[in-house]
Design a protein around this motif. Structure first.
Motif, PDB file in Angstrom:
ATOM      1  N   MET A   1      25.794 -38.054 -10.551  1.00 20.19           N
ATOM      2  CA  MET A   1      25.051 -37.066  -9.809  1.00 20.19           C
ATOM      3  C   MET A   1      23.625 -36.942 -10.321  1.00 20.19           C
ATOM      4  O   MET A   1      22.730 -36.460  -9.658  1.00 20.19           O
ATOM      5  N   ASN A   2      23.391 -37.310 -11.563  1.00 21.81           N
ATOM      6  CA  ASN A   2      22.083 -37.170 -12.158  1.00 21.81           C
ATOM      7  C   ASN A   2      21.601 -38.486 -12.743  1.00 21.81           C
ATOM      8  O   ASN A   2      22.365 -39.360 -13.101  1.00 21.81           O
ATOM      9  N   ARG A   3      20.276 -38.586 -12.894  1.00 19.37           N
ATOM     10  CA  ARG A   3      19.664 -39.685 -13.615  1.00 19.37           C
ATOM     11  C   ARG A   3      19.008 -39.106 -14.856  1.00 19.37           C
ATOM     12  O   ARG A   3      18.514 -37.983 -14.852  1.00 19.37           O
ATOM     13  N   PHE A   4      18.955 -39.830 -15.933  1.00 22.06           N
ATOM     14  CA  PHE A   4      18.506 -39.275 -17.188  1.00 22.06           C
ATOM     15  C   PHE A   4      17.453 -40.156 -17.836  1.00 22.06           C
ATOM     16  O   PHE A   4      17.199 -41.281 -17.424  1.00 22.06           O
ATOM     17  N   LEU A   5      16.822 -39.611 -18.882  1.00 20.84           N
ATOM     18  CA  LEU A   5      15.929 -40.411 -19.714  1.00 20.84           C
ATOM     19  C   LEU A   5      16.800 -41.322 -20.549  1.00 20.84           C
ATOM     20  O   LEU A   5      17.421 -40.904 -21.502  1.00 20.84           O
ATOM     21  N   THR A   6      16.861 -42.579 -20.191  1.00 19.62           N
ATOM     22  CA  THR A   6      17.815 -43.467 -20.846  1.00 19.62           C
ATOM     23  C   THR A   6      17.162 -44.568 -21.659  1.00 19.62           C
ATOM     24  O   THR A   6      17.841 -45.332 -22.316  1.00 19.62           O
ATOM     25  N   THR A   7      15.868 -44.675 -21.633  1.00 21.63           N
ATOM     26  CA  THR A   7      15.219 -45.730 -22.389  1.00 21.63           C
ATOM     27  C   THR A   7      14.238 -45.141 -23.389  1.00 21.63           C
ATOM     28  O   THR A   7      13.699 -44.046 -23.207  1.00 21.63           O
ATOM     29  N   THR A   8      14.006 -45.876 -24.440  1.00 22.43           N
ATOM     30  CA  THR A   8      13.066 -45.419 -25.465  1.00 22.43           C
ATOM     31  C   THR A   8      11.682 -45.213 -24.871  1.00 22.43           C
ATOM     32  O   THR A   8      10.979 -44.251 -25.199  1.00 22.43           O
ATOM     33  N   ALA A   9      11.317 -46.082 -23.964  1.00 20.80           N
ATOM     34  CA  ALA A   9       9.985 -45.973 -23.364  1.00 20.80           C
ATOM     35  C   ALA A   9       9.829 -44.683 -22.587  1.00 20.80           C
ATOM     36  O   ALA A   9       8.805 -44.003 -22.675  1.00 20.80           O
ATOM     37  N   MET A  10      10.851 -44.319 -21.835  1.00 21.77           N
ATOM     38  CA  MET A  10      10.745 -43.101 -21.041  1.00 21.77           C
ATOM     39  C   MET A  10      10.699 -41.867 -21.937  1.00 21.77           C
ATOM     40  O   MET A  10       9.954 -40.922 -21.693  1.00 21.77           O
ATOM     41  N   ILE A  11      11.500 -41.880 -22.996  1.00 22.51           N
ATOM     42  CA  ILE A  11      11.477 -40.744 -23.914  1.00 22.51           C
ATOM     43  C   ILE A  11      10.099 -40.627 -24.576  1.00 22.51           C
ATOM     44  O   ILE A  11       9.556 -39.540 -24.743  1.00 22.51           O
ATOM     45  N   ALA A  12       9.546 -41.761 -24.925  1.00 23.07           N
ATOM     46  CA  ALA A  12       8.213 -41.740 -25.534  1.00 23.07           C
ATOM     47  C   ALA A  12       7.184 -41.159 -24.571  1.00 23.07           C
ATOM     48  O   ALA A  12       6.312 -40.381 -24.964  1.00 23.07           O
ATOM     49  N   LEU A  13       7.273 -41.532 -23.304  1.00 26.72           N
ATOM     50  CA  LEU A  13       6.367 -40.987 -22.305  1.00 26.72           C
ATOM     51  C   LEU A  13       6.521 -39.482 -22.198  1.00 26.72           C
ATOM     52  O   LEU A  13       5.542 -38.737 -22.091  1.00 26.72           O
ATOM     53  N   PRO A 384      26.238 -38.784 -18.702  1.00 21.75           N
ATOM     54  CA  PRO A 384      25.893 -39.257 -17.360  1.00 21.75           C
ATOM     55  C   PRO A 384      26.212 -40.711 -17.074  1.00 21.75           C
ATOM     56  O   PRO A 384      26.609 -41.039 -15.962  1.00 21.75           O
ATOM     57  N   ALA A 385      26.023 -41.577 -18.042  1.00 18.30           N
ATOM     58  CA  ALA A 385      26.312 -42.989 -17.786  1.00 18.30           C
ATOM     59  C   ALA A 385      27.782 -43.177 -17.434  1.00 18.30           C
ATOM     60  O   ALA A 385      28.135 -43.968 -16.546  1.00 18.30           O
ATOM     61  N   ILE A 386      28.638 -42.431 -18.100  1.00 19.26           N
ATOM     62  CA  ILE A 386      30.071 -42.517 -17.833  1.00 19.26           C
ATOM     63  C   ILE A 386      30.398 -41.889 -16.491  1.00 19.26           C
ATOM     64  O   ILE A 386      31.182 -42.440 -15.699  1.00 19.26           O
ATOM     65  N   ALA A 387      29.801 -40.737 -16.212  1.00 22.31           N
ATOM     66  CA  ALA A 387      30.035 -40.081 -14.922  1.00 22.31           C
ATOM     67  C   ALA A 387      29.594 -40.966 -13.768  1.00 22.31           C
ATOM     68  O   ALA A 387      30.279 -41.061 -12.733  1.00 22.31           O
ATOM     69  N   ASN A 388      28.458 -41.624 -13.914  1.00 23.61           N
ATOM     70  CA  ASN A 388      27.966 -42.510 -12.855  1.00 23.61           C
ATOM     71  C   ASN A 388      28.887 -43.712 -12.663  1.00 23.61           C
ATOM     72  O   ASN A 388      29.129 -44.152 -11.533  1.00 23.61           O
ATOM     73  N   ALA A 389      29.407 -44.245 -13.768  1.00 19.68           N
ATOM     74  CA  ALA A 389      30.356 -45.363 -13.679  1.00 19.68           C
ATOM     75  C   ALA A 389      31.618 -44.933 -12.944  1.00 19.68           C
ATOM     76  O   ALA A 389      32.158 -45.665 -12.110  1.00 19.68           O
ATOM     77  N   TYR A 390      32.085 -43.745 -13.261  1.00 18.93           N
ATOM     78  CA  TYR A 390      33.272 -43.180 -12.609  1.00 18.93           C
ATOM     79  C   TYR A 390      33.067 -43.023 -11.112  1.00 18.93           C
ATOM     80  O   TYR A 390      33.884 -43.470 -10.298  1.00 18.93           O
ATOM     81  N   LYS A 391      31.954 -42.418 -10.733  1.00 23.58           N
ATOM     82  CA  LYS A 391      31.675 -42.202  -9.307  1.00 23.58           C
ATOM     83  C   LYS A 391      31.570 -43.526  -8.559  1.00 23.58           C
ATOM     84  O   LYS A 391      32.027 -43.637  -7.408  1.00 23.58           O
ATOM     85  N   ASP A 392      30.996 -44.515  -9.204  1.00 19.69           N
ATOM     86  CA  ASP A 392      30.829 -45.821  -8.572  1.00 19.69           C
ATOM     87  C   ASP A 392      32.178 -46.468  -8.265  1.00 19.69           C
ATOM     88  O   ASP A 392      32.392 -46.993  -7.161  1.00 19.69           O
ATOM     89  N   VAL A 393      33.101 -46.418  -9.220  1.00 19.21           N
ATOM     90  CA  VAL A 393      34.425 -47.027  -9.020  1.00 19.21           C
ATOM     91  C   VAL A 393      35.193 -46.286  -7.933  1.00 19.21           C
ATOM     92  O   VAL A 393      35.800 -46.908  -7.047  1.00 19.21           O
TER      93      VAL A 393
END
Length: 420
Positions: A1-13, A384-393
């Motif tokens: 349901m959500n997208r998150f800051l998942t990369t080092t680059a985005m967190i740095a930004l 969120p990564a797990i929730a997104n994987a669940y929703k996809d399946v």
């Protein structure tokens, strides 16, 4: 349901943007990013707008349509990366923690101590609204997802009664089908499908199984025969949707039940807000039952207003927003309209209708009995990564891309393992 800051680059930004002031023409303005755009949701949010207006604060909406919040979270990510923080954003649990870890959230601890939030907000919600000892979000409500919403006139017409088991639910849907009514209103979006599957898993396996599988992520539970049976039950119930369900927004599915075009919707209690907005009354126009086999348990999510680290001249507006959000008067007035129940336990149920009173009582019992479980589909069961994987399946299974329950179980286990 959500997208998150998942990369080092985005967190740095995001961190780099923390010193950049968001544009605000008026420090007496509250800028709110949210996805509450349906009739019932907008009416509920208007309660808060009016409360803040009385205190002299203007409201600036940043609405991003989409019941699941995906688009809103994408927009928020862009705002944070640019350093143009809103006063607050509607968020779900793990989203709050992710941004807090990135160091871009504000600190509401002084306000929380003054208002006694630690004593009135359930511990399950504090897990997501407090980070590193600091309050970073104001919980707005508690939603639960394991509900049936039924058109009473259609129910009476077909001679239906409250289903107590999954088999009785299927028999009820058969009656509706025989009467020429769409049995099950559903929107073919992955978060809606997974939200329904939350209830099916709880019904099929019981409370302990749900917790092990969808909160503890126990692999033996995830790959068990019980999970396979849950997918079998999903395959059975999905046969009762109409052919045009793919892509339908959740509130349009609710409208099908309100109008009597469909008998039942399996949806969180935000659906009740649509009935309220349509001037419908519980037990007269519609019925609210727990999903068969889930009585005594509550699968929850909570909308929260995540508060960002805004400049000093905007903090007064933020404190006013947070204080108003967790005031007893707002918690009652808002949740009466929204369909949810208060995020604090000391709000009386006086103004709530029959469904609201049941929701408040169910939450209290589940909280005390250890059967209050985070919804995996709604961002409270696992990250969120797990929730997104669940929703996809789940969605692939619903739409025929995964052909069998055995294969669905295998792919669910693999997807969750990959997302850990």
């Amino acid at each position: 349901m959500n997208r998150f800051l998942t990369t080092t680059a985005m967190i740095a930004l995001a961190l780099a943007g923390a010193s950049v002031s968001a544009r605000a023409a008026d420090v007496k303005e509250v800028q709110m990013l949210h996805w509450w755009t349906s009739g019932g949701e907008a009416a509920a949010l208007n309660v808060l707008k009016q409360d803040l207006s009385k205190e002299g604060f203007a409201w600036k909406d940043v609405p991003v349509a989409g019941g699941g919040g995906d688009a809103a979270m994408t927009a928020l990510k862009a705002m944070v990366a640019a350093g143009t923080y809103p006063t607050a954003s509607q968020m779900l649990g793990y989203t709050v923690l992710d941004y807090a870890q990135a160091g871009v959230m504000g600190d509401l601890t002084e306000t929380a101590k003054k208002e006694g939030w630690d004593k009135s907000v359930p511990a399950a919600l504090q897990k997501f609204s407090v980070y590193d000892g600091k309050w970073v979000a104001a919980p707005v409500n508690v939603h639960s997802v394991n509900w049936l919403w039924i058109n009473k006139a259609v129910m009476d017409k077909i001679g239906g009664t409250q289903p107590k088991t999954f088999d009785e639910l299927i028999a009820l849907l058969d009656k509706a089908k025989a009467a020429g009514v769409i049995p099950l209103a559903l929107g073919g979006q992955n978060w809606q499908e997974a939200t329904m599957f939350d209830s099916i898993v709880l019904s099929t396996g019981g409370p302990e199984f749900y917790k092990k599988a969808f909160n503890d992520l126990d692999e033996e539970s995830l790959k068990s025969d019980t999970m396979k049976k849950s997918f079998d039950n999903l395959a059975t119930i999905i046969k009762y949707v109409d052919p045009n369900f793919s892509g339908r927004d959740w509130n349009l599915a609710t409208a099908m039940v309100i109008k009597g075009d469909a008998l039942v919707q399996v949806m969180g209690d935000w659906a009740k807000g649509e009935f309220v907005a349509a001037k419908k009354t519980p037990d007269t126009d519609f019925l609210c039952y727990r999903f068969p086999g889930t009585d005594g348990s509550v699968v929850y999510n909570s909308d929260m207003f995540g508060m960002f680290n805004v400049p000093d001249d905007r903090k007064a507006a933020q404190v006013a927003l947070a204080t108003a959000t967790l005031s007893k008067s707002f918690q009652s007035a808002f949740n009466v309209v929204k369909g949810s129940v208060p995020a604090r336990t000391d709000v009386p149920d006086t103004d709530f209708d029959a469904c609201g009173k049941k929701g408040i009582a169910d939450l209290k019992a589940a909280n005390e009995g250890g059967t209050l479980f985070g919804s995996l589909a709604q961002g409270y069961g696992a990250p969120p990564a797990i929730a997104n994987a669940y929703k996809d399946v789940v969605s692939k299974f619903v739409h025929g891309q995964i052909k069998t329950s055995d294969e669905a179980v295998k792919q669910l286990v693999q997807a969750i393992d990959d997302a850990r």
